[in-house]
Motif scaffolding. Structure first.
Motif, PDB file in Angstrom:
ATOM      1  N   PHE A  76       0.806  -1.214   0.000  1.00  0.00           N
ATOM      2  CA  PHE A  76       0.000   0.000   0.000  1.00  0.00           C
ATOM      3  C   PHE A  76       0.845   1.273   0.000  1.00  0.00           C
ATOM      4  CE2 PHE A  76      -2.655  -3.417   1.366  1.00  0.00           C
ATOM      5  CZ  PHE A  76      -3.867  -3.159   0.766  1.00  0.00           C
ATOM      6  N   ARG A  77       2.171   1.105   0.034  1.00  0.00           N
ATOM      7  CA  ARG A  77       3.057   2.258  -0.076  1.00  0.00           C
ATOM      8  C   ARG A  77       3.616   2.409  -1.490  1.00  0.00           C
ATOM      9  NH1 ARG A  77       5.381  -0.172   4.548  1.00  0.00           N
ATOM     10  NH2 ARG A  77       7.353  -0.459   3.441  1.00  0.00           N
ATOM     11  N   GLN A  78       3.194   1.551  -2.408  1.00  0.00           N
ATOM     12  CA  GLN A  78       3.724   1.575  -3.769  1.00  0.00           C
ATOM     13  C   GLN A  78       2.916   2.510  -4.664  1.00  0.00           C
ATOM     14  OE1 GLN A  78       4.084  -2.401  -5.277  1.00  0.00           O
ATOM     15  NE2 GLN A  78       5.316  -3.118  -3.568  1.00  0.00           N
ATOM     16  N   GLY A  79       3.534   2.845  -5.803  1.00  0.00           N
ATOM     17  CA  GLY A  79       2.860   3.708  -6.759  1.00  0.00           C
ATOM     18  C   GLY A  79       3.083   5.173  -6.447  1.00  0.00           C
ATOM     19  N   LYS A  80       2.408   6.017  -7.191  1.00  0.00           N
ATOM     20  CA  LYS A  80       2.551   7.458  -7.026  1.00  0.00           C
ATOM     21  C   LYS A  80       1.651   7.937  -5.892  1.00  0.00           C
ATOM     22  CE  LYS A  80       3.760   8.414 -11.856  1.00  0.00           C
ATOM     23  NZ  LYS A  80       3.403   9.171 -13.080  1.00  0.00           N
ATOM     24  N   ILE A  81       2.275   8.308  -4.801  1.00  0.00           N
ATOM     25  CA  ILE A  81       1.551   8.806  -3.637  1.00  0.00           C
ATOM     26  C   ILE A  81       2.138  10.163  -3.269  1.00  0.00           C
ATOM     27  CG2 ILE A  81       0.846   8.362  -1.258  1.00  0.00           C
ATOM     28  CD1 ILE A  81       1.436   5.405  -1.744  1.00  0.00           C
ATOM     29  N   SER A 188      -4.454 -12.805   4.084  1.00  0.00           N
ATOM     30  CA  SER A 188      -3.183 -13.416   4.492  1.00  0.00           C
ATOM     31  C   SER A 188      -2.040 -12.429   4.382  1.00  0.00           C
ATOM     32  CB  SER A 188      -2.895 -14.661   3.637  1.00  0.00           C
ATOM     33  OG  SER A 188      -3.838 -15.677   3.889  1.00  0.00           O
ATOM     34  N   TYR A 189      -2.049 -11.626   3.308  1.00  0.00           N
ATOM     35  CA  TYR A 189      -0.993 -10.633   3.117  1.00  0.00           C
ATOM     36  C   TYR A 189      -0.981  -9.629   4.268  1.00  0.00           C
ATOM     37  CZ  TYR A 189       1.714  -6.877   0.955  1.00  0.00           C
ATOM     38  OH  TYR A 189       2.655  -5.908   0.704  1.00  0.00           O
ATOM     39  N   LEU A 208       2.272 -15.338   5.314  1.00  0.00           N
ATOM     40  CA  LEU A 208       3.002 -14.941   4.109  1.00  0.00           C
ATOM     41  C   LEU A 208       3.247 -16.139   3.198  1.00  0.00           C
ATOM     42  CD1 LEU A 208       5.522 -12.321   5.542  1.00  0.00           C
ATOM     43  CD2 LEU A 208       3.386 -11.916   4.308  1.00  0.00           C
ATOM     44  N   ASN A 209       3.467 -17.318   3.776  1.00  0.00           N
ATOM     45  CA  ASN A 209       3.583 -18.517   2.944  1.00  0.00           C
ATOM     46  C   ASN A 209       2.265 -18.836   2.254  1.00  0.00           C
ATOM     47  OD1 ASN A 209       6.301 -19.626   2.976  1.00  0.00           O
ATOM     48  ND2 ASN A 209       6.031 -19.891   5.174  1.00  0.00           N
ATOM     49  N   ALA A 210       1.146 -18.526   2.915  1.00  0.00           N
ATOM     50  CA  ALA A 210      -0.155 -18.733   2.275  1.00  0.00           C
ATOM     51  C   ALA A 210      -0.303 -17.830   1.054  1.00  0.00           C
ATOM     52  CB  ALA A 210      -1.277 -18.467   3.279  1.00  0.00           C
ATOM     53  N   VAL A 211       0.242 -16.622   1.119  1.00  0.00           N
ATOM     54  CA  VAL A 211       0.214 -15.734  -0.044  1.00  0.00           C
ATOM     55  C   VAL A 211       1.040 -16.332  -1.181  1.00  0.00           C
ATOM     56  CG1 VAL A 211       0.747 -13.435  -0.919  1.00  0.00           C
ATOM     57  CG2 VAL A 211      -0.087 -13.701   1.419  1.00  0.00           C
ATOM     58  N   LEU A 212       2.223 -16.859  -0.855  1.00  0.00           N
ATOM     59  CA  LEU A 212       3.077 -17.467  -1.882  1.00  0.00           C
ATOM     60  C   LEU A 212       2.407 -18.672  -2.528  1.00  0.00           C
ATOM     61  CD1 LEU A 212       6.623 -17.332  -0.234  1.00  0.00           C
ATOM     62  CD2 LEU A 212       5.631 -15.765  -1.898  1.00  0.00           C
ATOM     63  N   ASP A 213       1.593 -19.395  -1.768  1.00  0.00           N
ATOM     64  CA  ASP A 213       0.917 -20.584  -2.293  1.00  0.00           C
ATOM     65  C   ASP A 213      -0.300 -20.233  -3.150  1.00  0.00           C
ATOM     66  OD1 ASP A 213       2.726 -22.226  -1.014  1.00  0.00           O
ATOM     67  OD2 ASP A 213       1.455 -22.529   0.758  1.00  0.00           O
ATOM     68  N   SER A 214      -0.709 -18.967  -3.143  1.00  0.00           N
ATOM     69  CA  SER A 214      -1.889 -18.543  -3.900  1.00  0.00           C
ATOM     70  C   SER A 214      -1.484 -18.111  -5.306  1.00  0.00           C
ATOM     71  CB  SER A 214      -2.584 -17.384  -3.177  1.00  0.00           C
ATOM     72  OG  SER A 214      -1.849 -16.180  -3.348  1.00  0.00           O
ATOM     73  N   GLU A 220       4.443  -9.245  -6.143  1.00  0.00           N
ATOM     74  CA  GLU A 220       4.968  -9.044  -4.792  1.00  0.00           C
ATOM     75  C   GLU A 220       5.724 -10.252  -4.250  1.00  0.00           C
ATOM     76  OE1 GLU A 220       4.497  -6.019  -3.513  1.00  0.00           O
ATOM     77  OE2 GLU A 220       3.491  -5.608  -5.413  1.00  0.00           O
ATOM     78  N   LYS A 221       5.671 -11.360  -4.964  1.00  0.00           N
ATOM     79  CA  LYS A 221       6.154 -12.602  -4.364  1.00  0.00           C
ATOM     80  C   LYS A 221       7.655 -12.613  -4.114  1.00  0.00           C
ATOM     81  CE  LYS A 221       2.284 -15.606  -5.382  1.00  0.00           C
ATOM     82  NZ  LYS A 221       1.786 -16.846  -5.977  1.00  0.00           N
ATOM     83  N   ASN A 222       8.433 -11.981  -4.977  1.00  0.00           N
ATOM     84  CA  ASN A 222       9.876 -11.930  -4.719  1.00  0.00           C
ATOM     85  C   ASN A 222      10.167 -11.145  -3.442  1.00  0.00           C
ATOM     86  OD1 ASN A 222      10.611 -13.472  -6.938  1.00  0.00           O
ATOM     87  ND2 ASN A 222      10.848 -11.690  -8.281  1.00  0.00           N
TER      88      ASN A 222
END
Length: 233
Positions: A76-81, A188-189, A208-214, A220-222
């Motif tokens: 939520f801190r990404q992009g043009k803010i 999960s994130y 966070l592992n649940a996010v990787l499994d989705s 964002e996974k890296n």
């Protein structure tokens, strides 16, 4: 009558109240409050002509939207803010993971025609073509901000409370939403990174592992893998 008249009413009626409650940065339609890692946003939404026509209101009618976010969530801190002079990020309400739209409590009727028709959208304060309802609408919006919005923000002030909501609460459109179903990749994130922020590393790893499994959050996974490495080191 135009939106500038509404902007002046917001500045005269709502902004002083928000300033007295710690909101420190304003645009004509937004106010921000910064408290530790948390940012609170109040947005008074206007409508373009196409949207207003579809809804059945005027372009100077408005909604009041609440948003809350936390520095623990990298996405939520990404992009043009935009950034305030204080250095705080000026998150827009729709970019926040915790949201709510307030409801009006006054009855309203559409202007014009032989018969008065009730305006049924309670999430919109209707302002007539000649400014009808402006004073009543601002007074009611002010009341809802005082009685509902401020306690809503206070409920999210504690990091532990925010984590508890993520772990145990369901989204409710009339009270709190934006953070995803339970379970879901978004939930999960958010849970994983809030747990990470609070030093609850086992809980953070699980979510966070649940996010990787989705199949979600591909971009964002890296970054998530790198954060998990830090948790495991």
């Amino acid at each position: 009558m135009d939106s500038k008249t509404v902007n002046r009413a917001i500045k005269d009626i709502i902004r002083p109240f928000l300033k007295a409650r710690g909101f420190s940065h304003f645009t004509p339609r937004n106010g921000w409050r910064f408290s530790g890692n948390q940012t609170d946003v109040i947005n008074v939404q206007s409508f373009n002509s196409c949207l207003a026509e579809n809804i059945g209101c005027t372009t100077h009618s408005f909604s009041v939207n609440l948003g809350c976010t936390h520095s623990a969530f990298p996405l939520f801190r990404q992009g043009k803010i935009k950034t305030a002079k204080s250095g705080h990020l000026l998150f827009e309400e729709f970019r926040c993971p915790f949201r709510l739209t307030l409801k009006r409590t006054i009855p309203q009727h559409l202007s014009g025609g032989l018969f008065k028709r009730k305006f049924r959208r309670r999430d919109i304060w209707y302002i007539g073509p000649k400014g009808e309802y402006l004073e009543e609408a601002m007074t009611d919006a002010h009341k809802q901000i005082e009685t509902l919005a401020l306690p809503w923000f206070e409920n999210l002030q504690s990091d532990e409370r925010m984590l508890d909501i993520l772990l145990h609460s369901d989204e409710e459109m009339d009270s709190l939403w934006g953070f995803g179903r339970n379970p879901s990749p978004m939930r999960s994130y958010l849970t994983g990174y809030m747990a990470h922020h609070l030093g609850k590393n086992d809980l953070a790893r699980t979510h966070l592992n649940a996010v990787l499994d989705s199949q979600s959050f591909a971009d964002e996974k890296n970054a998530i893998r790198e954060d998990l490495k830090k948790l495991n080191s």
